[in-house]
Design a protein around this motif. Structure first.
Motif, short mmCIF file in Angstrom:
data_model
loop_
_atom_site.label_atom_id
_atom_site.label_comp_id
_atom_site.label_asym_id
_atom_site.label_seq_id
_atom_site.Cartn_x
_atom_site.Cartn_y
_atom_site.Cartn_z
N VAL A 167 14.10 35.40 -42.55
CA VAL A 167 15.97 36.45 -42.30
C VAL A 167 16.62 36.14 -43.32
O VAL A 167 16.92 34.36 -43.09
CB VAL A 167 16.06 36.52 -40.47
N ASN A 168 16.95 36.57 -43.87
CA ASN A 168 18.73 36.62 -44.74
C ASN A 168 19.32 36.88 -44.04
O ASN A 168 19.58 37.46 -43.32
CB ASN A 168 18.11 37.30 -45.89
N LEU A 169 20.33 35.47 -43.96
CA LEU A 169 21.80 35.48 -43.10
C LEU A 169 22.77 35.77 -44.57
O LEU A 169 23.36 34.49 -45.57
CB LEU A 169 22.15 33.63 -42.57
N TYR A 170 23.54 36.53 -43.93
CA TYR A 170 24.58 37.33 -45.07
C TYR A 170 25.86 37.04 -44.20
O TYR A 170 26.08 37.73 -43.57
CB TYR A 170 24.27 38.17 -45.44
N TRP A 171 26.25 35.66 -44.63
CA TRP A 171 27.84 36.28 -43.60
C TRP A 171 28.82 36.57 -44.41
O TRP A 171 28.84 36.46 -45.41
CB TRP A 171 28.04 34.32 -43.75
N GLY A 172 29.88 37.29 -43.58
CA GLY A 172 30.84 38.08 -44.28
C GLY A 172 30.68 39.04 -45.10
O GLY A 172 31.62 39.69 -45.78
N VAL A 173 29.47 39.50 -46.16
CA VAL A 173 29.28 40.55 -46.73
C VAL A 173 28.02 41.22 -45.81
O VAL A 173 27.14 40.60 -45.05
CB VAL A 173 28.67 39.76 -47.83
N LYS A 174 28.24 42.11 -46.31
CA LYS A 174 26.79 43.19 -45.63
C LYS A 174 25.43 42.49 -46.68
O LYS A 174 25.97 42.60 -48.10
CB LYS A 174 27.24 45.13 -46.04
N PRO A 175 24.77 42.79 -46.48
CA PRO A 175 23.27 42.61 -46.84
C PRO A 175 23.04 43.72 -48.48
O PRO A 175 23.29 44.75 -47.81
CB PRO A 175 22.02 43.20 -46.34
N LYS A 177 21.87 46.40 -50.86
CA LYS A 177 20.70 47.70 -50.48
C LYS A 177 18.93 47.81 -51.07
O LYS A 177 18.98 47.11 -52.00
CB LYS A 177 21.05 48.80 -51.09
N GLY A 178 18.96 47.55 -50.11
CA GLY A 178 16.82 47.62 -50.85
C GLY A 178 16.81 46.21 -49.97
O GLY A 178 14.89 46.07 -50.33
N SER A 179 17.13 45.79 -49.20
CA SER A 179 16.69 44.54 -48.73
C SER A 179 15.61 44.71 -48.30
O SER A 179 15.41 45.57 -47.32
CB SER A 179 17.89 43.33 -48.69
N THR A 180 14.65 43.65 -47.34
CA THR A 180 13.54 43.77 -47.39
C THR A 180 13.55 44.08 -45.31
O THR A 180 14.35 43.77 -45.01
CB THR A 180 12.78 42.81 -47.37
N ALA A 181 12.30 44.53 -44.82
CA ALA A 181 13.26 44.58 -43.17
C ALA A 181 13.19 43.76 -42.82
O ALA A 181 12.15 42.76 -43.22
CB ALA A 181 12.22 45.43 -42.58
N LYS A 182 13.96 43.22 -41.56
CA LYS A 182 14.06 41.78 -41.14
C LYS A 182 12.72 42.05 -40.33
O LYS A 182 13.13 42.97 -39.59
CB LYS A 182 15.50 41.00 -40.39
N SER A 183 12.77 40.95 -39.12
CA SER A 183 10.87 41.00 -37.92
C SER A 183 11.76 40.13 -37.37
O SER A 183 12.60 38.59 -37.79
CB SER A 183 9.99 41.71 -38.49
N VAL A 189 18.97 39.13 -32.91
CA VAL A 189 20.34 38.36 -32.69
C VAL A 189 20.97 38.30 -33.28
O VAL A 189 22.24 39.00 -32.86
CB VAL A 189 20.17 36.37 -31.69
N PHE A 190 20.79 38.54 -34.95
CA PHE A 190 21.66 38.60 -35.91
C PHE A 190 22.03 40.09 -35.88
O PHE A 190 23.25 39.61 -35.82
CB PHE A 190 21.22 37.78 -36.94
N ASP A 191 20.98 40.79 -35.56
CA ASP A 191 21.71 41.76 -35.62
C ASP A 191 22.92 42.45 -34.94
O ASP A 191 23.14 42.95 -34.31
CB ASP A 191 20.19 43.42 -35.34
N ARG A 192 22.57 41.92 -33.76
CA ARG A 192 23.22 42.09 -32.70
C ARG A 192 24.72 40.80 -32.41
O ARG A 192 25.65 41.63 -32.26
CB ARG A 192 22.21 41.70 -31.10
N SER A 193 24.36 40.45 -33.07
CA SER A 193 25.95 39.19 -33.18
C SER A 193 26.82 40.02 -34.19
O SER A 193 27.98 40.48 -34.41
CB SER A 193 25.14 37.74 -33.97
N ARG A 194 26.14 40.94 -35.28
CA ARG A 194 26.59 41.46 -36.02
C ARG A 194 27.21 42.55 -35.92
O ARG A 194 28.60 43.10 -35.89
CB ARG A 194 26.10 41.34 -36.95
#
Length: 197
Positions: A167-175, A177-183, A189-194
């Motif tokens: 998982v690539n963690l992007y703090w304070g910014v949006k990932p 465009k075209g970044s790989t799908a997370k699994s 957990v990170f999707d829910r916290s974001r």
């Protein structure tokens, strides 16, 4: 009467000097003009307040009484020792500081330099940087790993079984465009916290 006081917290010894002769008690600590081990203050560079991209720095020159004192003060173990430079007023009758002296500079020893002039007078110049110098340190080596985590918080085992993450963690910014799908569960957990923020 006004006074200037210098306190250097050396390993195993605290040096407390005045900018002149005499004795002044500050918060129960005795400051003297001549320390029997490390000598006297010779000079202190001018303090200036300015805005810039570097931390404040001063130079303190001491007159050590002998070679062993100069060698001890210039030892690499002294680098990082805390320096307090204060100014205050003293009751000339009691020798006790009036109120709490103003801290003019709080920092740490950076570079010592020994000099001997033509007359044979030995001086030791201590370059001292402000505590704000720490803000310029590059935090290289920070990783989501158990070793790094425990170097900061010994005994905390939150990353004990961490071997890697997809998982690539992007703090304070949006990932991007075209970044790989997370699994995986960690991504959820990170999707829910974001989403909550």
């Amino acid at each position: 009467m006004l006074f200037g006081a210098l306190k250097i917290e050396l390993p195993g010894y605290t040096l407390r000097l005045l900018d002149g002769s005499g004795v002044v008690v500050v918060n129960g600590e005795t400051y003297i003009g001549l320390d029997p081990t490390f000598g006297t203050i010779s000079d202190i560079s001018e303090l200036a307040e300015e805005i810039g991209d570097s931390a404040p720095e001063i130079t303190i020159t001491l007159n050590p009484p002998d070679v062993s004192a100069a060698a001890a003060l210039s030892n690499p173990a002294m680098q990082g020792c805390v320096i307090h430079l204060m100014a205050g007023a003293v009751d000339p009758i009691s020798g006790i500081a009036i109120g709490t002296p103003e801290t003019l500079f709080l920092g740490e020893i950076d570079v010592p330099t020994i000099s001997i002039d033509q007359s044979g007078l030995r001086t030791l110049e201590l370059s001292a940087v402000s505590v704000f110098e720490r803000l310029f340190e590059v935090e290289e080596g920070q990783r989501a790993s158990n070793g790094w985590h425990q170097s900061i918080w010994p005994g905390e085992l939150g990353l004990e079984f961490m071997t890697g993450t997809d998982v690539n963690l992007y703090w304070g910014v949006k990932p991007p465009k075209g970044s790989t799908a997370k699994s995986g569960a960690l991504a959820a957990v990170f999707d829910r916290s974001r989403a909550a923020s």
